[in-house]
Scaffold this motif. Structure first.
Motif, PDB file in Angstrom:
ATOM      1  N   LEU A   1      35.176  35.835  29.876  1.00 36.52           N
ATOM      2  CA  LEU A   1      34.937  36.904  30.649  1.00 36.52           C
ATOM      3  C   LEU A   1      34.932  37.712  31.280  1.00 36.52           C
ATOM      4  N   SER A   2      36.549  37.815  31.959  1.00 43.14           N
ATOM      5  CA  SER A   2      37.663  38.235  32.189  1.00 43.14           C
ATOM      6  C   SER A   2      38.485  39.316  30.727  1.00 43.14           C
ATOM      7  N   GLU A   3      38.322  38.856  29.338  1.00 43.83           N
ATOM      8  CA  GLU A   3      38.758  40.031  28.989  1.00 43.83           C
ATOM      9  C   GLU A   3      38.064  40.245  28.719  1.00 43.83           C
ATOM     10  N   ALA A   4      36.293  40.376  28.929  1.00 44.24           N
ATOM     11  CA  ALA A   4      35.803  41.437  28.714  1.00 44.24           C
ATOM     12  C   ALA A   4      35.202  42.075  29.512  1.00 44.24           C
ATOM     13  N   SER A   5      36.103  41.822  30.885  1.00 41.67           N
ATOM     14  CA  SER A   5      35.481  43.064  31.812  1.00 41.67           C
ATOM     15  C   SER A   5      36.760  43.654  32.296  1.00 41.67           C
ATOM     16  N   ARG A   6      37.780  43.545  31.645  1.00 40.60           N
ATOM     17  CA  ARG A   6      39.247  43.843  31.638  1.00 40.60           C
ATOM     18  C   ARG A   6      39.576  45.464  30.949  1.00 40.60           C
ATOM     19  N   LYS A   7      38.288  44.767  29.282  1.00 32.99           N
ATOM     20  CA  LYS A   7      37.963  45.768  28.299  1.00 32.99           C
ATOM     21  C   LYS A   7      37.120  46.571  28.640  1.00 32.99           C
ATOM     22  N   TYR A   8      36.069  46.644  29.367  1.00 32.44           N
ATOM     23  CA  TYR A   8      34.786  47.154  29.727  1.00 32.44           C
ATOM     24  C   TYR A   8      36.036  48.669  30.291  1.00 32.44           C
TER      25      TYR A   8
ATOM     26  N   ASP B   1      45.373  44.915  37.971  1.00 33.30           N
ATOM     27  CA  ASP B   1      44.189  45.739  38.011  1.00 33.30           C
ATOM     28  C   ASP B   1      42.911  45.258  38.654  1.00 33.30           C
ATOM     29  N   MET B   2      42.312  44.645  38.057  1.00 33.50           N
ATOM     30  CA  MET B   2      41.576  43.578  38.006  1.00 33.50           C
ATOM     31  C   MET B   2      41.376  43.336  39.581  1.00 33.50           C
ATOM     32  N   ARG B   3      42.671  41.986  39.876  1.00 36.35           N
ATOM     33  CA  ARG B   3      42.253  41.405  40.940  1.00 36.35           C
ATOM     34  C   ARG B   3      42.638  42.000  42.487  1.00 36.35           C
ATOM     35  N   ALA B   4      43.334  43.617  42.092  1.00 34.15           N
ATOM     36  CA  ALA B   4      43.926  44.146  43.193  1.00 34.15           C
ATOM     37  C   ALA B   4      41.906  44.686  43.223  1.00 34.15           C
ATOM     38  N   LEU B   5      41.049  45.658  42.445  1.00 32.51           N
ATOM     39  CA  LEU B   5      40.100  45.653  42.862  1.00 32.51           C
ATOM     40  C   LEU B   5      39.397  44.619  43.484  1.00 32.51           C
ATOM     41  N   HIS B   6      39.189  43.365  43.358  1.00 35.40           N
ATOM     42  CA  HIS B   6      38.637  42.782  43.223  1.00 35.40           C
ATOM     43  C   HIS B   6      38.405  42.311  44.729  1.00 35.40           C
ATOM     44  N   TYR B   7      39.869  42.494  44.783  1.00 36.22           N
ATOM     45  CA  TYR B   7      40.072  41.685  46.621  1.00 36.22           C
ATOM     46  C   TYR B   7      39.780  43.074  47.407  1.00 36.22           C
ATOM     47  N   LEU B   8      39.722  44.346  47.145  1.00 38.25           N
ATOM     48  CA  LEU B   8      39.510  45.027  47.863  1.00 38.25           C
ATOM     49  C   LEU B   8      37.684  45.112  47.747  1.00 38.25           C
TER      50      LEU B   8
ATOM     51  N   GLU C   1      33.967  51.349  42.122  1.00 34.75           N
ATOM     52  CA  GLU C   1      32.958  49.453  43.830  1.00 34.75           C
ATOM     53  C   GLU C   1      31.388  49.430  42.331  1.00 34.75           C
ATOM     54  N   ALA C   2      31.031  49.958  42.684  1.00 37.18           N
ATOM     55  CA  ALA C   2      29.483  49.903  41.468  1.00 37.18           C
ATOM     56  C   ALA C   2      29.798  49.988  40.298  1.00 37.18           C
ATOM     57  N   SER C   3      30.298  50.091  39.124  1.00 41.48           N
ATOM     58  CA  SER C   3      30.896  49.620  38.299  1.00 41.48           C
ATOM     59  C   SER C   3      30.706  48.459  37.363  1.00 41.48           C
ATOM     60  N   ALA C   4      32.072  47.762  38.532  1.00 38.31           N
ATOM     61  CA  ALA C   4      31.950  46.309  38.966  1.00 38.31           C
ATOM     62  C   ALA C   4      30.872  45.574  39.598  1.00 38.31           C
ATOM     63  N   LYS C   5      30.606  45.741  40.247  1.00 35.12           N
ATOM     64  CA  LYS C   5      29.350  44.943  40.564  1.00 35.12           C
ATOM     65  C   LYS C   5      28.443  44.913  39.872  1.00 35.12           C
ATOM     66  N   GLN C   6      27.863  45.990  39.425  1.00 30.76           N
ATOM     67  CA  GLN C   6      26.979  46.452  37.607  1.00 30.76           C
ATOM     68  C   GLN C   6      26.896  45.701  36.429  1.00 30.76           C
ATOM     69  N   THR C   7      28.406  45.294  36.496  1.00 31.35           N
ATOM     70  CA  THR C   7      28.781  44.827  35.404  1.00 31.35           C
ATOM     71  C   THR C   7      29.702  43.017  36.006  1.00 31.35           C
TER      72      THR C   7
ATOM     73  N   GLN D   1      30.007  37.493  37.030  1.00 32.60           N
ATOM     74  CA  GLN D   1      30.384  36.135  37.635  1.00 32.60           C
ATOM     75  C   GLN D   1      29.877  35.457  38.967  1.00 32.60           C
ATOM     76  N   ALA D   2      28.552  36.383  39.725  1.00 27.48           N
ATOM     77  CA  ALA D   2      27.590  35.572  40.968  1.00 27.48           C
ATOM     78  C   ALA D   2      26.721  34.618  40.397  1.00 27.48           C
ATOM     79  N   ARG D   3      26.199  34.691  38.795  1.00 23.94           N
ATOM     80  CA  ARG D   3      25.416  33.693  38.127  1.00 23.94           C
ATOM     81  C   ARG D   3      26.115  32.400  38.206  1.00 23.94           C
ATOM     82  N   ARG D   4      27.653  32.076  39.102  1.00 19.72           N
ATOM     83  CA  ARG D   4      27.971  31.193  38.945  1.00 19.72           C
ATOM     84  C   ARG D   4      26.443  30.172  40.611  1.00 19.72           C
ATOM     85  N   PHE D   5      26.250  30.871  40.874  1.00 24.31           N
ATOM     86  CA  PHE D   5      25.672  30.678  42.345  1.00 24.31           C
ATOM     87  C   PHE D   5      24.616  29.784  41.533  1.00 24.31           C
TER      88      PHE D   5
END
Length: 202
Positions: free
Chosen positions: A60-67, A74-81, A141-147, A152-156
């Motif tokens: 999932l992390s690899e696919a998200s980085r490619k997307y 970078d992804m960790r920084a954006l998640h923190y923000l 932010e919108a792009s990261a949340k919608q993908t 990731q939220a499906r863990r819930f």
């Protein structure tokens, strides 16, 4: 015991990744005295389930980085923000450097790159005019949340399907395992004379 990863890949080694070294009694890795073969089989399957989870997270992390066309850092920084914005917190370069465990110089390079590609913006800090605050852009932010975020939220749902006592048991287990593999007291991890893997060639 049959392993789903082996079913999917046809790899017979996968199902025994965490069975090797787990035997009743003592081994060169651990002391399993008093643990039955049946319990060891169950533990091995549990460990393999964790391995499958890590593999799913890695994919999932690899696919998200490619997307997003970004690095893992970078992804960790954006998640923190994103989390900071949700909590109404102001993020400074120093906070980000501490979170990512990188130097001030590396943080500056990261922020320059993210700002150049319109993922973040820097503003003068509202309480300290000598400092900067960092925000993620609404588009990123919108792009990261919608993908990535939505996936990731499906863990819930997996956690919601457990009973209260099951969730407590899983939390206790994961916390205990985290403590067991912590690097506290692992002298080899901080030994400057220990052999290091050669860096990849450019």
């Amino acid at each position: 015991m049959e392993n789903r990863a082996a079913d999917e890949t046809g790899d017979p080694i996968s199902e025994n990744l965490y069975r090797v070294g787990l035997t009743a009694g003592s081994s060169d890795l651990l002391d399993a005295s008093g643990v039955s073969e049946e319990a060891i089989d169950e533990i091995a399957e549990l460990m393999n389930a964790l391995a499958r989870l890590r593999e799913a997270e890695s994919r999932l992390s690899e696919a998200s980085r490619k997307y997003m066309r970004l690095s893992e850092q970078d992804m960790r920084a954006l998640h923190y923000l994103i989390v900071a914005k949700r909590q109404g917190e102001i993020v400074t370069p120093g906070m980000l450097a501490t979170h990512l465990r990188i130097s001030a110089a590396s943080t500056t390079k990261l922020l320059n790159r993210l700002e150049r590609d319109h993922h973040i913006v820097r503003h003068v800090h509202p309480r300290d005019r000598r400092a900067f605050m960092i925000e993620i852009t609404p588009e990123t932010e919108a792009s990261a949340k919608q993908t990535v975020g939505r996936q990731q939220a499906r863990r819930f749902y997996a956690a919601a399907r457990l009973t209260s006592s099951e969730r407590a048991a899983v939390t206790r287990f994961l916390t205990d395992m985290t403590n067991e593999i912590s690097l506290r007291g692992a002298d080899w991890a901080d030994d400057p004379s220990a052999p290091r893997a050669a860096p990849p060639e450019e």
